[in-house]
Design a protein around this motif. Sequence first.
Motif, mmCIF file in Angstrom:
data_model
loop_
_atom_site.group_PDB
_atom_site.id
_atom_site.type_symbol
_atom_site.label_atom_id
_atom_site.label_comp_id
_atom_site.label_asym_id
_atom_site.label_seq_id
_atom_site.Cartn_x
_atom_site.Cartn_y
_atom_site.Cartn_z
ATOM 1 N N LEU A 70 0.792 -1.232 0.000
ATOM 2 C CA LEU A 70 0.000 0.000 0.000
ATOM 3 C C LEU A 70 0.828 1.286 0.000
ATOM 4 O O LEU A 70 0.477 2.225 -0.721
ATOM 5 N N PRO A 71 1.905 1.396 0.777
ATOM 6 C CA PRO A 71 2.654 2.665 0.776
ATOM 7 C C PRO A 71 3.180 3.072 -0.603
ATOM 8 O O PRO A 71 3.383 4.259 -0.859
ATOM 9 N N GLN A 72 3.368 2.136 -1.487
ATOM 10 C CA GLN A 72 3.858 2.467 -2.824
ATOM 11 C C GLN A 72 2.841 3.268 -3.627
ATOM 12 O O GLN A 72 3.190 3.947 -4.594
ATOM 13 N N PHE A 73 1.573 3.201 -3.258
ATOM 14 C CA PHE A 73 0.516 3.864 -4.011
ATOM 15 C C PHE A 73 0.011 5.139 -3.340
ATOM 16 O O PHE A 73 -0.938 5.754 -3.814
ATOM 17 N N VAL A 74 0.621 5.522 -2.240
ATOM 18 C CA VAL A 74 0.218 6.733 -1.530
ATOM 19 C C VAL A 74 0.964 7.926 -2.119
ATOM 20 O O VAL A 74 2.179 7.885 -2.309
ATOM 21 N N GLU A 75 0.228 8.990 -2.392
ATOM 22 C CA GLU A 75 0.818 10.237 -2.898
ATOM 23 C C GLU A 75 1.029 11.157 -1.700
ATOM 24 O O GLU A 75 0.095 11.782 -1.204
ATOM 25 N N HIS A 76 2.281 11.239 -1.231
ATOM 26 C CA HIS A 76 2.585 12.000 -0.016
ATOM 27 C C HIS A 76 2.325 13.493 -0.201
ATOM 28 O O HIS A 76 1.932 14.175 0.744
ATOM 29 N N SER A 77 2.538 14.009 -1.393
ATOM 30 C CA SER A 77 2.347 15.444 -1.629
ATOM 31 C C SER A 77 0.875 15.835 -1.580
ATOM 32 O O SER A 77 0.542 16.999 -1.397
ATOM 33 N N THR A 82 -2.870 9.002 5.968
ATOM 34 C CA THR A 82 -3.640 7.977 6.690
ATOM 35 C C THR A 82 -4.954 7.671 5.968
ATOM 36 O O THR A 82 -5.323 6.505 5.817
ATOM 37 N N LEU A 83 -5.634 8.707 5.512
ATOM 38 C CA LEU A 83 -6.892 8.509 4.800
ATOM 39 C C LEU A 83 -6.662 7.762 3.484
ATOM 40 O O LEU A 83 -7.438 6.861 3.127
ATOM 41 N N GLN A 84 -5.593 8.105 2.783
ATOM 42 C CA GLN A 84 -5.266 7.397 1.538
ATOM 43 C C GLN A 84 -5.018 5.919 1.813
ATOM 44 O O GLN A 84 -5.495 5.054 1.066
ATOM 45 N N MET A 85 -4.266 5.624 2.870
ATOM 46 C CA MET A 85 -3.980 4.219 3.222
ATOM 47 C C MET A 85 -5.267 3.471 3.562
ATOM 48 O O MET A 85 -5.453 2.331 3.140
ATOM 49 N N LEU A 86 -6.147 4.121 4.315
ATOM 50 C CA LEU A 86 -7.417 3.468 4.663
ATOM 51 C C LEU A 86 -8.254 3.181 3.422
ATOM 52 O O LEU A 86 -8.811 2.089 3.283
ATOM 53 N N LEU A 87 -8.355 4.156 2.538
ATOM 54 C CA LEU A 87 -9.147 3.941 1.322
ATOM 55 C C LEU A 87 -8.535 2.864 0.434
ATOM 56 O O LEU A 87 -9.257 2.016 -0.115
#
Length: 146
Positions: A70-77, A82-87
Amino acid sequence: MAVYLTVKLAGAAYLVFLGVQAFRHRKQLKASQISTRPAEPARGGLRTLLDGVLVGVTIPKGVLFFAAVLPQFVEHSAGHVTLQMLLLGLVPISIGLVTDTLWGLTASAARTWFARSDRRLSLIGGAGGCTMIGLGVTVAVTGRAD
């Protein structure tokens, strides 16, 4: 090598034995026996769902997969990590819930259909026996060539 071969052949022989027994006794499967078994205490749908969630959450393989992928698909900018990871985590969970539910309903319908006919049960018992015999023979003749 000799111990491996002995265990392999013993396992293969046992599979063949179980297959022969299942094939020989296939006519003893009766629809009336399946439908008149003592009923187990009813479990609520919510209780069953919670049991499934507990099992799914406690399997380390699933937790490790989510932590690694999952962290590979999170856009930090974009923020709200946290919300992105949950979704992102809810997507495979939702897909699994739908597909597992469909598998369960399909299996239940198939069991009911097979249980209404002694002939169908006999065919399933015979097919299962033949499958075990085939697996036993396959185990016996294949493997390492050391």
